[in-house]
Design a protein around this motif. Structure first.
Motif, mmCIF file in Angstrom:
data_model
loop_
_atom_site.group_PDB
_atom_site.id
_atom_site.type_symbol
_atom_site.label_atom_id
_atom_site.label_comp_id
_atom_site.label_asym_id
_atom_site.label_seq_id
_atom_site.Cartn_x
_atom_site.Cartn_y
_atom_site.Cartn_z
ATOM 1 N N LEU B 9 -9.415 -10.483 -24.688
ATOM 2 C CA LEU B 9 -8.418 -9.488 -24.289
ATOM 3 C C LEU B 9 -7.172 -9.501 -25.179
ATOM 4 O O LEU B 9 -6.357 -8.580 -25.112
ATOM 5 C CB LEU B 9 -7.990 -9.733 -22.837
ATOM 6 N N PHE B 12 -6.230 -6.384 -27.440
ATOM 7 C CA PHE B 12 -5.733 -5.282 -26.591
ATOM 8 C C PHE B 12 -4.330 -5.578 -26.087
ATOM 9 O O PHE B 12 -3.435 -4.724 -26.142
ATOM 10 C CB PHE B 12 -6.686 -5.067 -25.411
ATOM 11 N N PHE B 16 -1.065 -3.391 -26.656
ATOM 12 C CA PHE B 16 -0.545 -2.715 -25.463
ATOM 13 C C PHE B 16 0.872 -3.177 -25.118
ATOM 14 O O PHE B 16 1.772 -2.356 -24.906
ATOM 15 C CB PHE B 16 -1.492 -2.989 -24.289
ATOM 16 N N CYS B 37 -4.047 0.990 -17.042
ATOM 17 C CA CYS B 37 -4.490 0.778 -18.426
ATOM 18 C C CYS B 37 -5.174 -0.586 -18.562
ATOM 19 O O CYS B 37 -6.217 -0.717 -19.217
ATOM 20 C CB CYS B 37 -3.300 0.843 -19.391
ATOM 21 N N ILE B 38 -4.568 -1.594 -17.937
ATOM 22 C CA ILE B 38 -5.166 -2.937 -17.971
ATOM 23 C C ILE B 38 -6.503 -2.927 -17.234
ATOM 24 O O ILE B 38 -7.490 -3.510 -17.682
ATOM 25 C CB ILE B 38 -4.194 -3.974 -17.360
ATOM 26 N N GLU B 39 -6.536 -2.221 -16.107
ATOM 27 C CA GLU B 39 -7.772 -2.134 -15.325
ATOM 28 C C GLU B 39 -8.910 -1.550 -16.167
ATOM 29 O O GLU B 39 -10.030 -2.058 -16.161
ATOM 30 C CB GLU B 39 -7.530 -1.273 -14.080
ATOM 31 N N ARG B 40 -8.611 -0.502 -16.910
ATOM 32 C CA ARG B 40 -9.657 0.118 -17.738
ATOM 33 C C ARG B 40 -10.184 -0.873 -18.776
ATOM 34 O O ARG B 40 -11.386 -0.917 -19.040
ATOM 35 C CB ARG B 40 -9.113 1.375 -18.429
ATOM 36 N N GLU B 41 -9.296 -1.675 -19.334
ATOM 37 C CA GLU B 41 -9.743 -2.666 -20.315
ATOM 38 C C GLU B 41 -10.602 -3.745 -19.641
ATOM 39 O O GLU B 41 -11.643 -4.144 -20.167
ATOM 40 C CB GLU B 41 -8.525 -3.294 -21.005
ATOM 41 N N LEU B 42 -10.172 -4.200 -18.476
ATOM 42 C CA LEU B 42 -10.934 -5.229 -17.762
ATOM 43 C C LEU B 42 -12.327 -4.726 -17.388
ATOM 44 O O LEU B 42 -13.304 -5.483 -17.418
ATOM 45 C CB LEU B 42 -10.184 -5.672 -16.502
ATOM 46 N N ASN B 43 -12.395 -3.455 -17.029
ATOM 47 C CA ASN B 43 -13.680 -2.879 -16.611
ATOM 48 C C ASN B 43 -14.739 -2.979 -17.710
ATOM 49 O O ASN B 43 -15.931 -3.059 -17.423
ATOM 50 C CB ASN B 43 -13.511 -1.408 -16.219
ATOM 51 N N LYS B 44 -14.308 -2.998 -18.960
ATOM 52 C CA LYS B 44 -15.268 -3.123 -20.067
ATOM 53 C C LYS B 44 -16.020 -4.445 -19.991
ATOM 54 O O LYS B 44 -17.103 -4.587 -20.550
ATOM 55 C CB LYS B 44 -14.532 -3.049 -21.413
ATOM 56 N N TYR B 45 -15.410 -5.410 -19.315
ATOM 57 C CA TYR B 45 -16.026 -6.743 -19.204
ATOM 58 C C TYR B 45 -16.476 -7.017 -17.766
ATOM 59 O O TYR B 45 -16.717 -8.167 -17.395
ATOM 60 C CB TYR B 45 -15.006 -7.806 -19.648
#
Lengths: 55, 201
Positions: B9, B12, B16, B37-45
């Motif tokens: 992370l 990012f 960010f 925005c953080i949630e969307r990045e976490l969702n990738k994982y």
């Protein structure tokens, strides 16, 4: 009556342990990013290293 | 402001949070549009954000509190508190069952006859920091039981040389008011993440 300043300082020291950071990082006007660690003495809400955690 | 995160992370996060126009004050990271925005990045994982936890520390004098006449008090220590397990009625005050990671070490119950109307409990999250929680059964709310029990419990915790702390969630204003009425002040906010298949926070 508890000593407010001492209590805050000790709590920031505890958070620093849990966030692999320095106590002053929590009150600095900038973002500090660290990699997770779980040394002895941390509050245990999970046995896994945090994937993302912010305070 | 500190973020501890898996190395994947960090690129990012660097980009960010490095936007100094957007984050003139680091605590703006906790505002919902930025958390998304953080949630969307976490969702990738396959991770997702928890609730935000609003944490309080003691810092103001605590008023003397007296339990209303209709109720009686009973203290539980780290041994006798186990008689309250399995606990389902008071999830904020006590663990459901014995938890060696954060043992329940002290509790104070307000009884209406034989029934526990409200329960305040403390878990030793560390040797020095004891987290306080409170539950008041719905039909007993409005009597000041929550404030009274938390206040008395915190007095006892401090007398034992420990530091009480209190945590609640953003929209639980009733809980936040109990914290404010018992000498706590807002000290920090935390958020974490968990795998999507888990159910937390």
């Amino acid at each position: 009556m508890i000593d407010k300043a001492k209590c805050f300082t000790e709590t920031m020291r505890q958070l620093a342990l849990e966030y692999n950071a320095k106590p002053e990082d929590f009150t600095a006007n900038q973002v500090t990013a660290t990699t997770p660690a779980k040394p002895d003495g941390v509050r245990l809400y999970s046995h896994e290293l945090p994937f993302f955690q912010m305070a | 402001m500190v973020i501890t995160a898996n190395e994947v992370l960090h690129p990012f996060l660097k980009e960010f949070t490095g936007d100094t126009e957007r984050f003139k004050h680091p605590y703006w990271l906790f505002e919902l549009p930025h958390l998304l925005c953080i949630e969307r990045e976490l969702n990738k994982y396959d991770y997702t954000l928890s609730s935000t936890f609003h944490m309080f520390l003691p810092g103001k004098p605590r008023k003397a509190r007296v339990i209303p006449d209709a109720f009686t008090l009973k203290w539980f220590d780290k041994t006798s508190v186990k008689t309250l397990y399995p606990n389902t009625d008071f999830p904020n005050a006590l663990s459901e069952k014995e938890n060696p990671d954060r043992p329940d070490v002290l509790a104070l119950a307000a009884y209406d006859g034989d029934e526990i109307a409200a329960l305040a409990g403390a878990s030793a999250d560390t040797d020095a920091l004891w987290q306080v929680g409170i539950d008041v059964k719905e039909r007993y709310r409005g009597h000041g039981l929550g404030t009274t029990l938390v206040s008395l419990l915190c007095d006892r915790i401090e007398a034992l040389g420990k530091t009480p702390f209190y945590g609640t969630v953003l929209a639980n204003l009733h809980s936040q008011n109990i914290a404010l009425n018992t000498g706590f002040y807002p000290a920090w906010v935390e958020i974490s993440s968990f795998k999507k298949e888990e159910t937390k926070g």
